[in-house]
Structures are given as structure tokens and as C-alpha cells.
Design an enzyme around this catalytic site. Sequence first.
Site, short mmCIF file in Angstrom:
data_model
loop_
_atom_site.label_atom_id
_atom_site.label_comp_id
_atom_site.label_asym_id
_atom_site.label_seq_id
_atom_site.Cartn_x
_atom_site.Cartn_y
_atom_site.Cartn_z
N CYS A 9 -13.32 -26.22 28.82
CA CYS A 9 -14.34 -25.24 28.93
C CYS A 9 -15.52 -26.15 28.81
O CYS A 9 -15.54 -27.10 29.41
CB CYS A 9 -14.33 -24.21 27.49
SG CYS A 9 -14.55 -25.02 26.04
N ARG A 15 -13.07 -21.93 23.28
CA ARG A 15 -12.30 -21.25 24.27
C ARG A 15 -11.22 -22.48 24.30
O ARG A 15 -9.98 -22.12 24.23
CB ARG A 15 -12.66 -20.99 25.39
CG ARG A 15 -13.53 -19.69 25.40
CD ARG A 15 -14.26 -19.43 26.61
NE ARG A 15 -15.30 -20.59 27.20
CZ ARG A 15 -15.73 -20.43 28.24
NH1 ARG A 15 -15.66 -19.66 29.06
NH2 ARG A 15 -16.77 -21.43 28.37
N ASP A 118 -17.56 -17.24 27.76
CA ASP A 118 -17.64 -17.93 26.39
C ASP A 118 -18.09 -17.17 25.19
O ASP A 118 -19.05 -16.29 25.31
CB ASP A 118 -18.80 -18.76 26.83
CG ASP A 118 -18.97 -19.98 25.75
OD1 ASP A 118 -18.33 -19.85 24.60
OD2 ASP A 118 -19.53 -20.95 26.04
#
Length: 145
Positions: A9, A15, A118
Amino acid sequence: MFQHLLVLCAGNLCRSPLAEALMRTRLARAGKGIEVASAGLIAAVGEPADEMTCLVAAGHGLDLSGHASRPVDPGLVRRADLVLVMEEAHRRHLLELAPAAAGKVCLLGRWSGGEIPDPYGRGRAAGEAAYDQIAAAVEAWLVRL
């Protein structure tokens, strides 16, 4: 087939640590000996997982307390048989850094709905939504690994 999986990420704070922990847990339960790691495209070195992400993870039986962020590097990409990213922009960014990886980079959500936004700084509901998307994506990948 796959021995080394890398999840990416942006900051390696929300994440990708969550996906790494969930993927590692589910692969172990399935008896698949695949190594899972995570990193970030713009990550600092050694930062803990985001506090809200740790709370969300704990609520689902995952422990992110030992996580330390790290930036992606060419060695991690070379070692990986498959690199899973959260957004199409991550794929493009990674391919600028490592063009030879083109054949092994896919969206984590490829089989389950696409990009995973996100949740950083957006509160618990965003964190839970990210968890749900990541969990669905991990389940979709498990049958393919």
C-alpha cells in the site's frame, strides 16, 4: 507455485499490514506454506501499524502489535512471486520502480471488487470497511494460490 507473496500500500501502516496478517493467518489455516510480507511505496522505516487499524485488527482476532513499516525495495519485489497492491495507482508506481515486475503485480481486490481505499485518518468506520474489503479479497485469492 507461489512461495513468496508481497502486499503493498502507500505507507505500510493500515491496509498492507492488515492484509499481510489476514493472508498469513488464512494461508496457515489452509495448510499452504506461502511466505507473506508487506511494504509501502512511500513508507518510513520502523513505524508501528496505525492505532485505529490495530483496533480493527484486534476486533477480528489479528495482532498487529509487532508490525514495523518498511519501504518497498527491489529485493522484496524480486523475491515475490506475486505482488498485491491496493490501488491501480500503486501498480503504476511500482512498475515505474521495477518494470520487470509487470507480470506479477495485481490488485488485491482483483477478484472481489477492485481498489481498496485508504482508511488512514478517516475513523473506525473506514477501517472496518477496509477490513471487510481486504477480507473478501483475501478469500478470493486463497482459492487461486
